[in-house]
Scaffold this motif. Structure first.
Motif, short mmCIF file in Angstrom:
data_model
loop_
_atom_site.label_atom_id
_atom_site.label_comp_id
_atom_site.label_asym_id
_atom_site.label_seq_id
_atom_site.Cartn_x
_atom_site.Cartn_y
_atom_site.Cartn_z
N LEU A 1 18.81 -6.42 23.67
CA LEU A 1 18.94 -7.87 23.62
C LEU A 1 19.37 -8.42 24.97
N ARG A 2 18.41 -8.88 25.75
CA ARG A 2 18.69 -9.49 27.05
C ARG A 2 18.66 -11.01 26.90
N LYS A 3 19.82 -11.61 27.09
CA LYS A 3 20.00 -13.04 26.91
C LYS A 3 19.11 -13.83 27.88
N LEU A 4 18.47 -14.89 27.36
CA LEU A 4 17.66 -15.76 28.22
C LEU A 4 18.58 -16.57 29.14
N PRO A 5 18.19 -16.74 30.42
CA PRO A 5 19.01 -17.51 31.35
C PRO A 5 18.79 -19.01 31.17
N ARG A 6 19.69 -19.81 31.71
CA ARG A 6 19.58 -21.27 31.64
C ARG A 6 18.23 -21.75 32.20
N SER A 7 17.76 -21.11 33.24
CA SER A 7 16.49 -21.51 33.87
C SER A 7 15.31 -21.42 32.89
N PHE A 8 15.39 -20.56 31.90
CA PHE A 8 14.33 -20.46 30.90
C PHE A 8 14.16 -21.80 30.17
N TYR A 9 15.28 -22.43 29.82
CA TYR A 9 15.26 -23.68 29.06
C TYR A 9 15.00 -24.90 29.93
N ASP A 10 15.25 -24.77 31.21
CA ASP A 10 15.12 -25.89 32.15
C ASP A 10 13.68 -25.96 32.68
N ARG A 11 12.75 -26.05 31.73
CA ARG A 11 11.32 -26.13 32.03
C ARG A 11 10.67 -27.10 31.05
N GLU A 12 9.40 -27.32 31.23
CA GLU A 12 8.64 -28.21 30.36
C GLU A 12 8.73 -27.70 28.92
N ALA B 1 10.86 -14.21 20.79
CA ALA B 1 12.24 -14.02 21.25
C ALA B 1 13.13 -13.82 20.03
N ARG B 2 14.34 -13.30 20.26
CA ARG B 2 15.28 -13.02 19.16
C ARG B 2 16.43 -14.01 19.18
N PRO C 1 20.07 -28.33 29.59
CA PRO C 1 19.26 -27.44 28.76
C PRO C 1 20.03 -26.19 28.36
N GLY C 2 19.56 -25.58 27.25
CA GLY C 2 20.16 -24.32 26.81
C GLY C 2 21.33 -24.48 25.86
N PHE C 3 21.42 -25.64 25.22
CA PHE C 3 22.46 -25.88 24.23
C PHE C 3 21.82 -26.11 22.86
N ALA C 4 22.56 -25.80 21.81
CA ALA C 4 22.07 -25.99 20.44
C ALA C 4 22.35 -27.42 19.99
N TYR C 5 21.34 -28.03 19.40
CA TYR C 5 21.49 -29.33 18.73
C TYR C 5 21.29 -29.06 17.25
N HIS D 1 26.74 -25.92 21.04
CA HIS D 1 27.09 -24.57 21.46
C HIS D 1 26.19 -24.14 22.62
N ASP D 2 26.78 -23.59 23.65
CA ASP D 2 26.04 -23.08 24.81
C ASP D 2 25.35 -21.78 24.41
N LEU D 3 24.03 -21.74 24.51
CA LEU D 3 23.27 -20.56 24.12
C LEU D 3 23.30 -19.45 25.18
N LEU D 4 24.21 -19.57 26.13
CA LEU D 4 24.47 -18.48 27.05
C LEU D 4 25.77 -17.75 26.68
N SER D 5 26.30 -18.07 25.51
CA SER D 5 27.53 -17.44 25.04
C SER D 5 27.23 -16.02 24.56
N ASP D 6 28.27 -15.29 24.21
CA ASP D 6 28.08 -13.92 23.75
C ASP D 6 27.91 -13.81 22.24
N ASP D 7 28.23 -14.88 21.49
CA ASP D 7 28.16 -14.78 20.04
C ASP D 7 27.00 -15.56 19.41
N PHE D 8 26.30 -16.36 20.21
CA PHE D 8 25.19 -17.17 19.69
C PHE D 8 24.25 -17.44 20.85
N PHE D 9 23.09 -16.78 20.83
CA PHE D 9 22.18 -16.89 21.97
C PHE D 9 20.76 -16.50 21.56
N VAL D 10 19.83 -16.69 22.50
CA VAL D 10 18.46 -16.25 22.31
C VAL D 10 18.20 -15.14 23.32
#
Length: 186
Positions: free
Chosen positions: A4-15, A26-27, A72-76, A134-143
């Motif tokens: 499980l390699r966490k997606l970086p913020r740059s992944f979400y900061d796109r179109e 993705a997981r 980008p990269g936060f849960a709504y 929630h920041d999806l770069l955390s250790d307990d909730f991420f993609v």
């Protein structure tokens, strides 16, 4: 077992449409009380900010939608029908108010219950309004990224349940993995 390699913020900061398609396979990972729940993302919908009449952000910045306007990269996570939580992932640069709704998941590990629908998948993954913002770069909730070598065939169709949004209702902004048994049925 998947690495499980966490997606970086740059992944979400796109179109947003690119992010939506790239999320397929993705997981989604949510750790609750020491139990790691993991599911494969198999269906999503893109929401394109304030111009998109089906998006919550089309009404502008409100206390409910403030997360959508953030980075980008936060849960709504929001409540519908007073019963079900739904989860979006904020995309694009801060202020654009774009997001990707998670519509269906394929259970991988420690996921019980139905996952073919945004409210059902949140229930099965233990996601509720406490995860809003929630920041999806955390250790307990991420993609986590799609496993190396795994490919997906993407199908695009109109979104579900947005008939009120005029021309936006027919736009091909729902994406899913072709032939996956966990995709929701409109």
């Amino acid at each position: 077992m998947d690495l499980l390699r966490k997606l970086p913020r740059s992944f979400y900061d796109r179109e947003t449409v690119a992010v939506a398609c790239d999320l397929l396979g993705a997981r989604l990972v949510h750790q609750i009380d020491g139990v790691e729940r993991v599911a494969r993302i198999v269906e999503v919908e893109a929401y394109l900010g304030e111009v998109d009449l089906a998006a919550h952000s089309s009404k502008g910045r409100t206390p409910r939608t403030v997360i959508l306007f953030g980075p980008p990269g936060f849960a709504y996570v929001y409540l519908i029908y007073g019963i079900y939580c739904c989860m979006n992932i904020v995309t694009e640069r801060e202020g654009n108010a774009c997001a990707v709704l998670l519509r269906a998941l394929e259970p991988v590990r420690n996921v019980e219950g139905r996952t073919c629908g945004p409210g059902l998948l949140c229930r099965a993954m233990g996601i509720d309004r406490r995860q809003n913002g929630h920041d999806l770069l955390s250790d307990d909730f991420f993609v986590a990224e799609r496993p190396v070598g795994e490919t997906v065939q993407v199908v695009s169709r109109p979104r579900i349940g947005v008939d009120y949004s005029g021309v936006w209702a027919g736009k091909l902004l729902r994406f899913y993995i072709a032939g996956n048994a966990f995709v929701s049925k409109p």
